[in-house]
Design a protein around this motif. Structure first.
Motif, PDB file in Angstrom:
ATOM      1  N   ARG A   1       0.815  -1.212   0.000  1.00  0.00           N
ATOM      2  CA  ARG A   1       0.000   0.000   0.000  1.00  0.00           C
ATOM      3  C   ARG A   1       0.856   1.272   0.000  1.00  0.00           C
ATOM      4  O   ARG A   1       0.387   2.343  -0.379  1.00  0.00           O
ATOM      5  N   ASP A   2       2.101   1.158   0.427  1.00  0.00           N
ATOM      6  CA  ASP A   2       2.989   2.312   0.553  1.00  0.00           C
ATOM      7  C   ASP A   2       3.299   2.923  -0.812  1.00  0.00           C
ATOM      8  O   ASP A   2       3.405   2.207  -1.813  1.00  0.00           O
ATOM      9  N   GLU A   3       3.462   4.231  -0.850  1.00  0.00           N
ATOM     10  CA  GLU A   3       3.713   4.915  -2.128  1.00  0.00           C
ATOM     11  C   GLU A   3       5.072   4.584  -2.731  1.00  0.00           C
ATOM     12  O   GLU A   3       5.293   4.791  -3.920  1.00  0.00           O
ATOM     13  N   ASP A   4       5.996   4.035  -1.941  1.00  0.00           N
ATOM     14  CA  ASP A   4       7.311   3.661  -2.452  1.00  0.00           C
ATOM     15  C   ASP A   4       7.331   2.260  -3.073  1.00  0.00           C
ATOM     16  O   ASP A   4       8.360   1.834  -3.593  1.00  0.00           O
ATOM     17  N   CYS A   5       6.223   1.531  -3.011  1.00  0.00           N
ATOM     18  CA  CYS A   5       6.167   0.179  -3.570  1.00  0.00           C
ATOM     19  C   CYS A   5       6.145   0.217  -5.095  1.00  0.00           C
ATOM     20  O   CYS A   5       5.588   1.138  -5.689  1.00  0.00           O
ATOM     21  N   ASP A   6       6.741  -0.806  -5.715  1.00  0.00           N
ATOM     22  CA  ASP A   6       6.735  -0.913  -7.180  1.00  0.00           C
ATOM     23  C   ASP A   6       5.321  -1.188  -7.685  1.00  0.00           C
ATOM     24  O   ASP A   6       4.920  -0.680  -8.726  1.00  0.00           O
ATOM     25  N   VAL A   7       4.583  -2.039  -6.973  1.00  0.00           N
ATOM     26  CA  VAL A   7       3.186  -2.325  -7.294  1.00  0.00           C
ATOM     27  C   VAL A   7       2.369  -1.814  -6.114  1.00  0.00           C
ATOM     28  O   VAL A   7       2.350  -2.422  -5.049  1.00  0.00           O
ATOM     29  N   GLN A   8       1.740  -0.662  -6.300  1.00  0.00           N
ATOM     30  CA  GLN A   8       0.974  -0.039  -5.223  1.00  0.00           C
ATOM     31  C   GLN A   8      -0.483  -0.455  -5.325  1.00  0.00           C
ATOM     32  O   GLN A   8      -1.145  -0.224  -6.336  1.00  0.00           O
ATOM     33  N   LEU A   9      -0.976  -1.099  -4.267  1.00  0.00           N
ATOM     34  CA  LEU A   9      -2.367  -1.543  -4.198  1.00  0.00           C
ATOM     35  C   LEU A   9      -3.056  -0.735  -3.109  1.00  0.00           C
ATOM     36  O   LEU A   9      -2.802  -0.940  -1.915  1.00  0.00           O
ATOM     37  N   ASP A  10      -3.888   0.184  -3.515  1.00  0.00           N
ATOM     38  CA  ASP A  10      -4.542   1.102  -2.589  1.00  0.00           C
ATOM     39  C   ASP A  10      -5.813   0.472  -2.036  1.00  0.00           C
ATOM     40  O   ASP A  10      -6.912   0.714  -2.533  1.00  0.00           O
ATOM     41  N   HIS A  11      -5.640  -0.392  -1.034  1.00  0.00           N
ATOM     42  CA  HIS A  11      -6.770  -1.036  -0.373  1.00  0.00           C
ATOM     43  C   HIS A  11      -6.399  -1.210   1.096  1.00  0.00           C
ATOM     44  O   HIS A  11      -5.257  -1.564   1.418  1.00  0.00           O
ATOM     45  N   LYS A  12      -7.351  -0.962   1.983  1.00  0.00           N
ATOM     46  CA  LYS A  12      -7.059  -0.981   3.420  1.00  0.00           C
ATOM     47  C   LYS A  12      -6.625  -2.352   3.942  1.00  0.00           C
ATOM     48  O   LYS A  12      -5.965  -2.432   4.974  1.00  0.00           O
ATOM     49  N   SER A  13      -6.957  -3.436   3.234  1.00  0.00           N
ATOM     50  CA  SER A  13      -6.562  -4.776   3.687  1.00  0.00           C
ATOM     51  C   SER A  13      -5.111  -5.115   3.336  1.00  0.00           C
ATOM     52  O   SER A  13      -4.555  -6.077   3.864  1.00  0.00           O
ATOM     53  N   VAL A  14      -4.491  -4.336   2.458  1.00  0.00           N
ATOM     54  CA  VAL A  14      -3.112  -4.581   2.013  1.00  0.00           C
ATOM     55  C   VAL A  14      -2.147  -3.886   2.971  1.00  0.00           C
ATOM     56  O   VAL A  14      -2.333  -2.715   3.316  1.00  0.00           O
ATOM     57  N   SER A  15      -1.116  -4.600   3.414  1.00  0.00           N
ATOM     58  CA  SER A  15      -0.102  -4.010   4.285  1.00  0.00           C
ATOM     59  C   SER A  15       0.744  -3.010   3.503  1.00  0.00           C
ATOM     60  O   SER A  15       0.820  -3.065   2.275  1.00  0.00           O
ATOM     61  N   LYS A  16       1.413  -2.124   4.231  1.00  0.00           N
ATOM     62  CA  LYS A  16       2.249  -1.116   3.567  1.00  0.00           C
ATOM     63  C   LYS A  16       3.322  -1.769   2.711  1.00  0.00           C
ATOM     64  O   LYS A  16       3.586  -1.337   1.594  1.00  0.00           O
ATOM     65  N   GLN A  17       3.970  -2.781   3.236  1.00  0.00           N
ATOM     66  CA  GLN A  17       4.908  -3.605   2.469  1.00  0.00           C
ATOM     67  C   GLN A  17       4.429  -5.033   2.630  1.00  0.00           C
ATOM     68  O   GLN A  17       4.738  -5.694   3.620  1.00  0.00           O
ATOM     69  N   HIS A  18       3.677  -5.514   1.668  1.00  0.00           N
ATOM     70  CA  HIS A  18       2.934  -6.759   1.803  1.00  0.00           C
ATOM     71  C   HIS A  18       3.742  -7.986   1.368  1.00  0.00           C
ATOM     72  O   HIS A  18       3.866  -8.947   2.113  1.00  0.00           O
ATOM     73  N   CYS A  19       4.259  -7.970   0.136  1.00  0.00           N
ATOM     74  CA  CYS A  19       5.016  -9.118  -0.373  1.00  0.00           C
ATOM     75  C   CYS A  19       5.984  -8.662  -1.461  1.00  0.00           C
ATOM     76  O   CYS A  19       5.927  -7.525  -1.916  1.00  0.00           O
ATOM     77  N   VAL A  20       6.836  -9.585  -1.865  1.00  0.00           N
ATOM     78  CA  VAL A  20       7.804  -9.334  -2.929  1.00  0.00           C
ATOM     79  C   VAL A  20       7.577 -10.378  -4.018  1.00  0.00           C
ATOM     80  O   VAL A  20       7.374 -11.561  -3.724  1.00  0.00           O
ATOM     81  N   LEU A  21       7.610  -9.929  -5.286  1.00  0.00           N
ATOM     82  CA  LEU A  21       7.508 -10.826  -6.435  1.00  0.00           C
ATOM     83  C   LEU A  21       8.837 -10.779  -7.183  1.00  0.00           C
ATOM     84  O   LEU A  21       9.334  -9.697  -7.506  1.00  0.00           O
ATOM     85  N   VAL A  22       9.404 -11.950  -7.457  1.00  0.00           N
ATOM     86  CA  VAL A  22      10.689 -12.042  -8.150  1.00  0.00           C
ATOM     87  C   VAL A  22      10.490 -12.865  -9.415  1.00  0.00           C
ATOM     88  O   VAL A  22      10.064 -14.016  -9.355  1.00  0.00           O
ATOM     89  N   LYS A  23      10.805 -12.253 -10.566  1.00  0.00           N
ATOM     90  CA  LYS A  23      10.713 -12.964 -11.843  1.00  0.00           C
ATOM     91  C   LYS A  23      12.012 -13.729 -12.077  1.00  0.00           C
ATOM     92  O   LYS A  23      13.095 -13.169 -11.989  1.00  0.00           O
ATOM     93  N   THR A  24      11.878 -15.031 -12.355  1.00  0.00           N
ATOM     94  CA  THR A  24      13.020 -15.865 -12.696  1.00  0.00           C
ATOM     95  C   THR A  24      12.695 -16.577 -13.995  1.00  0.00           C
ATOM     96  O   THR A  24      11.620 -16.397 -14.548  1.00  0.00           O
TER      97      THR A  24
END
Length: 132
Positions: free
Chosen positions: A25-48
């Motif tokens: 949810r944080d504005e510094d996130c690469d994928v920003q999801l503006d929803h109250k249920s999402v944590s400020k830094q929720h998860c990380v996605l890594v492409k391999t």
């Protein structure tokens, strides 16, 4: 590798531009999801090569893959990724290319260069039983 998260609820798709994307949810996130249920830094996605790895960052409402809450997991094409209450279908590789190309006239489907196999032992939360 091009990858996209397609909202199950009809929201806009999210293209994963970077090899490592911070989701939250944080504005510094690469994928920003503006929803109250999402944590400020929720998860990380890594492409391999051939898959996308997801790691939960201790979020309050959790990260789920195909309905199973996970700490970390590998995502395959067409898996369902739930970030808190937001659900996405994962599209990448040959699966995403099929959406871009017009359907083939002869009806043959492309075969991926490397067959994808599911992890036999995903890192999932154990089922909790109520205390008696």
């Amino acid at each position: 590798m091009h990858a996209r998260l397609v909202s199950v609820d009809g929201g806009p798709p999210v293209d994963l531009e970077k090899d490592l994307s911070l989701v939250g949810r944080d504005e510094d996130c690469d994928v920003q999801l503006d929803h109250k249920s999402v944590s400020k830094q929720h998860c990380v996605l890594v492409k391999t090569d051939g898959l996308i790895l997801v790691r939960d960052l201790g979020s309050t409402n959790g990260t789920r893959v195909n309905g199973q809450r996970v700490r970390r997991a590998a995502l395959l094409p067409n898996d369902t990724l739930s970030v808190a209450n937001l659900k996405f279908t994962v599209k990448f590789g040959a699966e995403l290319d099929k959406e871009k190309e017009p359907p083939a006239e002869d009806g043959k489907k492309g075969v991926p260069a490397t067959p994808l196999r599911r992890n036999a032992h995903p890192d999932v939360y154990p089922e909790t039983k109520p205390r008696e």
